[in-house]
Design a protein around this motif. Structure first.
Motif, PDB file in Angstrom:
ATOM      1  N   THR A 198       7.218 -24.963 -21.043  1.00  0.00           N
ATOM      2  CA  THR A 198       7.381 -25.708 -20.148  1.00  0.00           C
ATOM      3  C   THR A 198       6.335 -26.827 -20.093  1.00  0.00           C
ATOM      4  O   THR A 198       6.464 -27.986 -19.218  1.00  0.00           O
ATOM      5  CB  THR A 198       7.665 -25.420 -18.752  1.00  0.00           C
ATOM      6  OG1 THR A 198       6.570 -24.539 -18.276  1.00  0.00           O
ATOM      7  CG2 THR A 198       8.916 -24.584 -18.814  1.00  0.00           C
ATOM      8  N   TYR A 199       5.321 -26.525 -20.856  1.00  0.00           N
ATOM      9  CA  TYR A 199       4.199 -27.520 -20.590  1.00  0.00           C
ATOM     10  C   TYR A 199       4.185 -29.101 -21.086  1.00  0.00           C
ATOM     11  O   TYR A 199       3.441 -29.774 -20.689  1.00  0.00           O
ATOM     12  CB  TYR A 199       2.759 -26.972 -21.103  1.00  0.00           C
ATOM     13  CG  TYR A 199       2.132 -25.869 -20.368  1.00  0.00           C
ATOM     14  CD1 TYR A 199       1.801 -26.108 -18.983  1.00  0.00           C
ATOM     15  CD2 TYR A 199       2.133 -24.363 -20.613  1.00  0.00           C
ATOM     16  CE1 TYR A 199       1.152 -25.315 -18.303  1.00  0.00           C
ATOM     17  CE2 TYR A 199       1.602 -23.652 -19.979  1.00  0.00           C
ATOM     18  CZ  TYR A 199       0.960 -23.900 -18.691  1.00  0.00           C
ATOM     19  OH  TYR A 199       0.481 -22.948 -17.900  1.00  0.00           O
ATOM     20  N   VAL A 200       5.109 -29.238 -22.115  1.00  0.00           N
ATOM     21  CA  VAL A 200       5.411 -30.631 -22.279  1.00  0.00           C
ATOM     22  C   VAL A 200       5.808 -31.478 -21.135  1.00  0.00           C
ATOM     23  O   VAL A 200       5.201 -32.381 -20.965  1.00  0.00           O
ATOM     24  CB  VAL A 200       6.359 -30.810 -23.498  1.00  0.00           C
ATOM     25  CG1 VAL A 200       6.835 -32.160 -23.862  1.00  0.00           C
ATOM     26  CG2 VAL A 200       5.992 -30.025 -24.683  1.00  0.00           C
ATOM     27  N   LEU A 201       7.057 -30.913 -20.553  1.00  0.00           N
ATOM     28  CA  LEU A 201       7.669 -31.767 -19.406  1.00  0.00           C
ATOM     29  C   LEU A 201       6.334 -31.653 -18.428  1.00  0.00           C
ATOM     30  O   LEU A 201       6.153 -32.734 -17.415  1.00  0.00           O
ATOM     31  CB  LEU A 201       8.742 -31.133 -19.108  1.00  0.00           C
ATOM     32  CG  LEU A 201       9.674 -31.578 -17.750  1.00  0.00           C
ATOM     33  CD1 LEU A 201       9.725 -33.046 -17.912  1.00  0.00           C
ATOM     34  CD2 LEU A 201      10.573 -30.882 -17.369  1.00  0.00           C
ATOM     35  N   GLU A 202       5.736 -30.546 -17.988  1.00  0.00           N
ATOM     36  CA  GLU A 202       4.860 -30.599 -16.852  1.00  0.00           C
ATOM     37  C   GLU A 202       3.516 -31.467 -17.068  1.00  0.00           C
ATOM     38  O   GLU A 202       3.227 -31.880 -16.014  1.00  0.00           O
ATOM     39  CB  GLU A 202       4.572 -28.853 -16.649  1.00  0.00           C
ATOM     40  CG  GLU A 202       5.624 -28.285 -16.143  1.00  0.00           C
ATOM     41  CD  GLU A 202       5.242 -26.750 -15.898  1.00  0.00           C
ATOM     42  OE1 GLU A 202       4.085 -26.299 -15.990  1.00  0.00           O
ATOM     43  OE2 GLU A 202       6.088 -26.012 -15.550  1.00  0.00           O
ATOM     44  N   SER A 203       3.361 -31.336 -18.239  1.00  0.00           N
ATOM     45  CA  SER A 203       1.875 -32.323 -18.521  1.00  0.00           C
ATOM     46  C   SER A 203       2.447 -33.640 -18.312  1.00  0.00           C
ATOM     47  O   SER A 203       1.389 -34.524 -17.600  1.00  0.00           O
ATOM     48  CB  SER A 203       1.316 -31.931 -19.917  1.00  0.00           C
ATOM     49  OG  SER A 203       2.227 -32.216 -20.897  1.00  0.00           O
ATOM     50  N   ILE A 204       3.549 -34.332 -19.004  1.00  0.00           N
ATOM     51  CA  ILE A 204       3.935 -35.487 -18.803  1.00  0.00           C
ATOM     52  C   ILE A 204       4.144 -35.712 -17.114  1.00  0.00           C
ATOM     53  O   ILE A 204       3.691 -37.032 -16.669  1.00  0.00           O
ATOM     54  CB  ILE A 204       5.075 -35.925 -19.464  1.00  0.00           C
ATOM     55  CG1 ILE A 204       4.519 -35.723 -21.115  1.00  0.00           C
ATOM     56  CG2 ILE A 204       5.546 -37.142 -19.471  1.00  0.00           C
ATOM     57  CD1 ILE A 204       5.955 -35.993 -21.818  1.00  0.00           C
ATOM     58  N   ALA A 205       4.718 -34.704 -16.596  1.00  0.00           N
ATOM     59  CA  ALA A 205       4.936 -35.090 -15.252  1.00  0.00           C
ATOM     60  C   ALA A 205       3.909 -35.156 -14.498  1.00  0.00           C
ATOM     61  O   ALA A 205       3.784 -36.111 -13.497  1.00  0.00           O
ATOM     62  CB  ALA A 205       6.062 -33.932 -14.675  1.00  0.00           C
ATOM     63  N   ALA A 206       2.958 -34.248 -14.618  1.00  0.00           N
ATOM     64  CA  ALA A 206       1.731 -34.158 -13.767  1.00  0.00           C
ATOM     65  C   ALA A 206       0.798 -35.764 -13.953  1.00  0.00           C
ATOM     66  O   ALA A 206       0.417 -36.299 -13.056  1.00  0.00           O
ATOM     67  CB  ALA A 206       0.669 -33.305 -14.352  1.00  0.00           C
ATOM     68  N   ALA A 207       1.049 -36.082 -15.187  1.00  0.00           N
ATOM     69  CA  ALA A 207       0.431 -37.611 -15.785  1.00  0.00           C
ATOM     70  C   ALA A 207       1.099 -38.616 -14.781  1.00  0.00           C
ATOM     71  O   ALA A 207       0.648 -39.490 -14.105  1.00  0.00           O
ATOM     72  CB  ALA A 207       0.200 -37.730 -17.183  1.00  0.00           C
ATOM     73  N   VAL A 208       2.310 -38.685 -15.060  1.00  0.00           N
ATOM     74  CA  VAL A 208       3.087 -39.824 -14.544  1.00  0.00           C
ATOM     75  C   VAL A 208       3.146 -39.685 -12.971  1.00  0.00           C
ATOM     76  O   VAL A 208       3.026 -40.792 -12.340  1.00  0.00           O
ATOM     77  CB  VAL A 208       4.684 -39.813 -14.851  1.00  0.00           C
ATOM     78  CG1 VAL A 208       5.418 -40.779 -14.058  1.00  0.00           C
ATOM     79  CG2 VAL A 208       4.812 -39.996 -16.346  1.00  0.00           C
TER      80      VAL A 208
END
Length: 333
Positions: free
Chosen positions: A258-268
């Motif tokens: 899940t870290y792809v989505l979560e890392s992009i989400a945290a950044a956005v």
């Protein structure tokens, strides 16, 4: 009087649009969760939230740099898993080879795993910067390659055999009164802040993300910047995999899903532009904390895992819409 109110309103909107919104959302989620489930404020739960937020912050720092430079890194999740497997295997092999130097064996295994993550990221950067391929497609294809290699090596079986002190000291240890994982996360964020604010490299990353053509004409090595940010993203993902390995006590090929989505989400959520050119490490860390608080709250409230992704998606969309509205209001005020 009207001017006074308008001035305070403008300052309040400016504050919310520049990181205040995330802090407000974190406070609201904490207050609601603590009211519904008092265990949320227990010491052990707070430690769990900080650990999760720190791990997400680390991988998000690399993702943020790539996004500021105008790209995406969809391979971070599989690099997490690959680094977990690699570090666990290397520790077992090196300790068997040098049983009286276990600390050195662990250090070497960690360094090699981070180096491999950086090398994978560098390969992504070369295909993007030198060949001119799409960051989305390159990192998506690299995800398939690395995932295939990981499952080929492990056959999906967890890897054990790491020394107990690695798990005790790193995964569950404390330093300066904080979990070691949290200390590592803080150090990574502070280093990223320093790079962004104090180095020419940090300024060049913003320039490349804003306008790569103008940056190249100004003497900035766009190729070097792209290679560097993708390598940094791979290294950050590998470090994340190592910390998860220390925490769980085994190398897992399923880490990082899940870290792809979560890392992009945290950044956005933390204010990083989807088209590049803007973003701050401290705000991305706040975004990671926000997502970790929401996830922890849902676990405590016993929300079915099948619905947690849906809830996170709704929360993320709401946060993005609020951020967009605030920026729009600030633009026209």
């Amino acid at each position: 009087m009207t001017a006074f109110v308008a001035g305070h309103k403008q300052r309040a909107m400016h504050l919310l649009a520049n990181g205040g919104l995330i802090l407000l959302l974190i406070a609201i989620v904490i207050a609601v969760s603590a009211y519904i489930q008092p265990r949320f404020l227990s010491q052990q739960n707070i430690i769990n939230v900080l650990r999760n937020a720190s791990i997400l912050s680390i991988i998000s720092m690399g993702q943020m740099l790539v996004m500021i430079a105008g790209g995406f890194d969809l391979s971070v999740g599989v690099i997490v898993a690959f680094a977990s497997i690699e570090s666990a295997l290397l520790m077992g092999y090196l300790i068997a080879w040098m049983p009286e130097m276990q600390v050195l064996a662990v250090v070497l295994a960690v360094a090699l795993a981070i180096g491999t993550g950086a090398a994978i990221g560098l390969a992504n950067g070369m295909l993007v910067a030198l060949v001119g391929l799409s960051p989305f497609m390159v990192t998506l294809a690299m995800s398939s390659v690395v995932a295939g290699a990981t499952f080929y090596v492990t056959k999906g079986i967890p890897i054990y055999g790491m020394p107990d002190f690695f798990m005790t000291a790193v995964g569950r240890g404390f330093l300066f009164g904080l979990p070691v994982v949290v200390v590592v996360g803080i150090v990574v964020v502070l280093l990223t802040v320093a790079v962004q604010r104090l180095s020419s490299f940090g300024r060049h990353v913003y320039a490349v993300g804003s306008n790569p053509i103008a940056s190249r004409q100004s003497g900035v090595s766009v190729t070097r910047i792209l290679l560097s940010v993708y390598a940094a993203s791979g290294a950050a993902a590998a470090l994340t995999g190592i910390l998860l390995t220390a925490r769980i006590g085994s190398g897992q090929s399923t880490f990082g899903g899940t870290y792809v989505l979560e890392s992009i989400a945290a950044a956005v959520v933390g204010g990083v532009s989807l088209i590049g050119g803007s973003g701050r490490a401290e705000r991305v860390m706040a975004g990671a904390l926000f997502l970790s608080v929401v996830s922890n709250s849902m676990n405590l409230l016993k929300i079915d895992s099948k619905y947690q992704t849906l809830v996170l998606g709704v929360v993320l969309i709401a946060a993005l819409c609020s951020e967009l509205l605030l920026k729009g209001r600030r633009k026209y005020d």
